[in-house]
Enzyme design. Structure first.
Site, PDB file in Angstrom:
ATOM      1  CD  GLU A 124     -43.021  -5.491   0.029  1.00 29.34           C
ATOM      2  OE1 GLU A 124     -42.655  -6.642  -0.267  1.00 29.34           O
ATOM      3  OE2 GLU A 124     -42.712  -4.917   1.067  1.00 29.34           O
ATOM      4  N   GLY A 264     -34.218  -7.492  -5.684  1.00 29.71           N
ATOM      5  CA  GLY A 264     -33.648  -8.828  -5.584  1.00 29.71           C
ATOM      6  C   GLY A 264     -34.662  -9.945  -5.766  1.00 29.71           C
ATOM      7  CG  ASN A 268     -45.058 -12.367  -4.868  1.00 33.47           C
ATOM      8  OD1 ASN A 268     -45.342 -11.228  -4.596  1.00 33.47           O
ATOM      9  ND2 ASN A 268     -44.133 -12.690  -5.774  1.00 33.47           N
ATOM     10  CD  GLU A 301     -37.317 -12.342  -0.939  1.00 34.39           C
ATOM     11  OE1 GLU A 301     -38.429 -12.036  -0.462  1.00 34.39           O
ATOM     12  OE2 GLU A 301     -36.373 -11.524  -1.052  1.00 34.39           O
TER      13      GLU A 301
HETATM   14  N1  B3K Z   1     -40.250  -7.337   0.085  1.00 32.27           N
HETATM   15  C1  B3K Z   1     -39.517  -7.210  -1.141  1.00 32.27           C
HETATM   16  C2  B3K Z   1     -39.160  -5.798  -1.480  1.00 32.27           C
HETATM   17  C3  B3K Z   1     -40.189  -5.065  -2.237  1.00 32.27           C
HETATM   18  C4  B3K Z   1     -39.640  -3.741  -2.699  1.00 32.27           C
HETATM   19  C5  B3K Z   1     -40.668  -2.881  -3.304  1.00 32.27           C
HETATM   20  N2  B3K Z   1     -40.106  -1.644  -3.755  1.00 32.27           N
HETATM   21  C6  B3K Z   1     -38.280  -8.026  -1.133  1.00 32.27           C
HETATM   22  C7  B3K Z   1     -37.759  -8.382   0.198  1.00 32.27           C
HETATM   23  O1  B3K Z   1     -37.381  -7.567   0.997  1.00 32.27           O
HETATM   24  O2  B3K Z   1     -37.761  -9.543   0.483  1.00 32.27           O
HETATM   25 ZN    ZN Z   2     -37.568  -8.748   2.682  1.00 32.29          ZN
END
Ligand code: B3K
Ligand code: ZN
Length: 906
Positions: A124, A264, A268, A301
């Site tokens: 991402e 952080g 996935n 997450e």
């Molecule tokens: N979705 C990822 C963040 C990805 C950042 C890419 N530059 C973490 C989160 O927000 O859970």
């Molecule tokens: Zn997030």
């Protein structure tokens, strides 16, 4: 149309559906650090809803080895400009691509890279294109089967999304594993991990009655630091079942920790990859804050599994659809885990502090953008506090307007309608509206208009009529890119404005609005009312009000706005003592302190002798002494507003004066409440072995705050107390608080000369390094503390920072380490960073350029430190502009950094 001079701008209005769709993806990896070969087999078909034409796949830094369609070489293709165009393919076909990439050389930490000898991925937002050519956009969802092949000795563990369906040995000391992910997903959720790792395992029976395997994977030396993460994961799973009826869909859920990571953590599917900072914890190396951050990020997450993964974003402009919603969910989770009402309030205060310190300035500066941006150059620059934290406030407002049950109905409808789809913020709003038969059209402006609305309040009490009328006015001037759009006229927001009225004894009055029946149960009888404030100017009249009440405005911070109301000092003291809404009790204290601090800043700027009003000292004394208040709450209430927050309240930011004012007030509070601080220090020691629970953490927070105040005084006893705490602590919270207190004792109280005895700070710093030499996360704290230390006339912190950059443990390549030293100095030490000679800005420019050559994403974050340059005093402003120009003129700038500095200078 918005005008912008930046090259390569992507507009939200340009969205078109993909010309082709991909149903299945079969990926084979032959993993080797120098060159990894990827074979990709895609089942592709033309999208009936798409524009037609050639198949255009994106790829970055790839070497194309071969291309076949339906098993035969296909010559009708061309490559160039990060694009692979397959000319005139059939309606439906299998495409096979063989490509090579170079993980070992990948310092951007996007795509496939190597960290500590192991392989990791980060896709991402647009990292998958560094792994293979693909339709790398979130509205292309497919099922994936992944085969990993690697040397068995060096990479004994092979992980990817979903379920392990096969594994075995291969010739030449290699082995393989095959993973199958049954859920359709966009490419940004793809992940693989390969290396020498070990795991903590647990099994739970989830809400669907099925047993689930949970694993936390780390390097062997860290296995004993995984208990808290596992515990947090189990709590997250249970909470999502309880609160939202969402069950873990996979039979296996894995978390993997990696020390080189841009942010952080990453959600996935079934294989979350985490920065070690948000996984590893034990009493000796992690603080209370670390423990609670781990809980929040593990929750965040995990919650993405439904809000982000099962239902994802149609395009990256919709990022807040998953991020704002998931931050809201993690905030609610953490609040519920606090275990008390007062704990919930402390959590809310923390969240609002972040919003005001980081998001409000963003929303007033050159990067200001709506929660759903209209355009971007580099999407990674839009993982912002606006998209995340303000986005979470927007979601919270739905809950405030619809009630918890109404919000849950909206969520249920959202999943029912959109499971397995890539959707928009409008789809989410429609689900909330439809499930509750509410018109939320105007509410949509929270997604399309940037800036922080300001609300002013006029109150009139009519003694004869026994009515009390609040007249609210809102305004929100244009900000950021909105300024370039002459046709744009901003419209009023739909603001849920929660109020309560206090009687003269400080008790809540029962509330009834004009026109409501008098004997109702339920809302009319309640003592907090959420006003639907939708017009530019709107009046709300309460009836049966026996005497002039004291209004408690925007209870619980019910909307992300600034309330401009001229409370008198007596009113603030009254609210601080009586408001039943704990958030507003805290708020009253912050307003009082802010007012005092701004007055001090003015005296300091005018060269006058500063003075502190006794009511401020008395109000703080009351809080400190009030044993009915939770220690955690008291610690929040006694923490002065941050320097960055104070700067935002001024017309021109003067960091030196702000720092001096805040220090002066701290010293006055230290001296005048000395007895109380001493008592607090001694009364809030937590007996027994360390536990990270909220109640003990609150005791430690108050005790360590007391220590930090005690250390403001030039008193050898306090230094000895801190040193003793440092030496005897059985946990990192206390040890690091003591070290911080010792290091921060600057100015007149600096030790190490004959008059002051031993240099405890220097000794403790040496001890800390030796003690934690093999604990990178503790060493990050060691760097950060020194970067944020106070300076004085003879002691410039930048020299210390430059010296620390030469320390053998320092490296720019590891983002955590770079953040710990460089970011901590540039954004965590305003008084030193903004030194009048511009030395901080020159350092900033050097580091932005050095980082940009390695890792554009991290460099662009650092670049944002100078965002607000126009708001500073003239001399600083000039020097900041010079530094920005120096970076902007650099030839080989990434588009990440270019977008930031060009917007800042525009
Ligand atoms: N979705 C990822 C963040 C990805 C950042 C890419 N530059 C973490 C989160 O927000 O859970
Ligand atoms: Zn997030």
């Amino acid at each position: 149309m918005l005008r912008t001079d930046l090259a390569g701008v992507i507009q939200r209005s340009d969205y078109t559906p993909p010309a082709y769709l991909i149903d299945t993806v079969q990926l084979d990896f032959d993993l080797a650090p120098d060159v990894t070969t990827v074979t990709s087999r895609l089942r592709v078909h033309r999208n009936p809803a798409g524009p037609g034409g050639d198949l255009e796949l994106v790829g970055q830094g790839l070497q194309l080895v071969s291309l076949e369609i339906d098993g035969k070489p296909w010559s009708g293709y061309r490559t160039g400009d990060e694009m692979l165009t397959v000319e005139a393919p059939p309606q439906a076909f299998e495409l096979m691509l063989v490509t090579r990439c170079r993980p070992q050389e990948n310092t951007s930490l996007m795509g496939l890279y190597v960290s500590g000898g192991n392989f990791f991925t980060q896709c991402e937002a647009e990292g998958f294109r560094k792994i293979t050519y693909f339709l790398d956009r979130p509205d292309v969802m497919a099922t994936y089967t992944v085969t990993l092949r690697a040397d068995r000795e060096a990479y004994p563990v092979l992980l990817a999304n979903g379920n392990l369906i096969d594994k075995g040995d291969l010739p030449d000391g290699r082995h393989f594993a095959v993973w199958d992910d049954p859920f359709k997903k966009p490419s940004y959720l793809f992940a693989l991990v390969a290396g020498r790792l070990v795991c903590r395992e647990d099994r739970i029976v989830a809400g669907d009655g099925r047993e689930k395997l949970l694993q936390v994977w780390v390097q062997p030396q860290d296995l004993d630091k995984t208990e808290h993460a596992m515990h947090s994961l189990i709590n997250s799973i249970r909470w999502d079942e309880e609160r939202f009826g969402r069950v873990l869909d996979l039979d296996r859920f894995m978390i993997v920790a990696v020390s080189d990571f841009n942010m952080g953590a990453m959600e996935n599917k079934g294989l979350n990859i985490f920065n070690t900072k948000y996984v590893l914890a034990d009493a000796a190396t992690a603080t209370d804050d670390d423990f609670s951050n781990i809980e929040a990020v593990v929750g965040h997450e995990y919650f993405h599994n439904w809000t982000g993964n099962r239902v994802t974003c149609r395009d990256w402009f919709q990022l807040s659809l998953k991020e704002g919603l998931t931050v809201f969910r993690d905030q609610e989770f953490s609040a519920d885990m606090m275990g008390s009402e007062s704990g919930r309030a402390v959590k809310r205060i923390d969240d609002v502090r972040v919003l005001r310190q980081a998001q409000f300035p963003e929303d007033a500066g050159p990067m200001a953008h709506p929660v759903r941006p209209e355009s971007y150059v580099e999407i990674n620059n839009f993982y912002t506090v606006t998209v995340y934290e303000k986005g979470a406030e927007v979601v919270r407002m739905y809950q405030t307007l619809l009630g918890r049950d109404g919000f849950r109905r909206g969520m249920d409808l959202y999943f029912e309608r959109h499971d397995g789809q890539a959707v928009t913020c409008d789809d989410f709003r429609a689900a909330m509206a439809d499930a509750n038969q509410r018109d939320l059209t105007q509410f949509g402006r929270w997604y399309s208009q940037a800036g922080t609305p300001r609300v002013t309040v006029d109150a009139v009490y009519d003694e004869a009529a026994r009515t009390y009328t609040l007249t609210l006015t809102q305004r929100c001037p244009k900000v950021g890119v909105e300024l370039q759009d002459e046709t744009l006229v901003k419209q009023p927001f739909h603001i849920p404005f929660a109020v309560g009225l206090l009687d003269r004894d400080g008790r809540d009055m029962a509330l009834r609005l004009a026109g409501e029946a008098s004997d109702t149960s339920g809302t009319a009888a309640s003592t907090t009312r959420v006003l639907d404030f939708t017009q530019e100017r709107q009046s709300f009249t309460f009836v049966d009000v026996p005497h002039t009440p004291m209004p408690s405005l925007l209870r619980g911070f019910s909307a992300p706005v600034i309330v401009e109301h001229e409370y008198t000092i007596d009113e603030l003291a009254f609210l601080m003592a009586h408001d039943s809404d704990p958030f507003n009790r805290w708020e009253a204290g912050q307003r009082l302190a802010t007012r005092q601090l701004l007055a001090l800043v003015e005296s300091i700027q005018m060269g006058q002798l500063p003075s502190v009003d006794s009511y401020v000292l008395e109000a703080f004394r009351q809080v400190l002494r009030d044993e009915t208040l939770d220690p955690a709450f008291r610690a929040q209430a006694l923490t002065l507003p941050a320097e960055s927050y104070l700067g935002e309240q001024m017309t021109e930011i003067d960091p030196a004066a702000i720092h001096a004012a805040r220090q002066y007030l701290r010293q006055r509070l230290a001296a005048s409440l000395h007895t109380e601080w001493l008592a607090a220090y001694h009364n809030h020691r937590v007996p027994g072995p360390y536990q990270p629970d909220a109640a003990s953490a609150g005791e430690r927070a108050l005790k360590n705050l007391a220590l930090s105040y005690l250390m403001e005084l030039s008193d050898a006893g306090a230094a000895q107390t801190a040193r003793t705490q440092y030496d005897s602590a059985d946990n990192m919270t206390d040890r690091f608080a003591a070290l911080t207190a010792l290091v921060q004792r600057g100015g007149a109280a600096r030790e190490g000369d004959a008059a002051h005895g031993p240099n405890h700070a220097a000794e403790a710093l040496v001890d800390f390094y030796q003690r934690f030499e093999n604990e990178p996360l503790a060493i990050d704290k060691w760097f950060a503390l020194q970067a944020m230390q106070r300076g004085d006339g003879s002691h410039c912190v930048i020299d210390a920072v430059r010296a620390l950059m030469r320390h053998p443990a320092f490296t720019l390549k590891n983002p955590n380490r770079a953040r710990s030293l460089i970011f901590s100095f540039c954004s965590g030490n305003p008084a030193q960073f903004h030194a009048a000679d511009g030395s901080g800005y020159r350092f900033w420019a050097e580091q932005v350029l050095a980082l940009d050559a390695l890792n554009p994403q991290v460099a662009a974050r650092l670049a944002r430190v100078l965002d607000r340059w126009r708001k500073y005093t003239p001399a600083l402003r000039e020097r900041m502009r010079d530094a920005l120009q120096q970076v902007a003129q650099h030839k080989a700038l990434s588009k990440d950094v270019r977008e930031i500095v060009e917007k800042a200078l525009a």
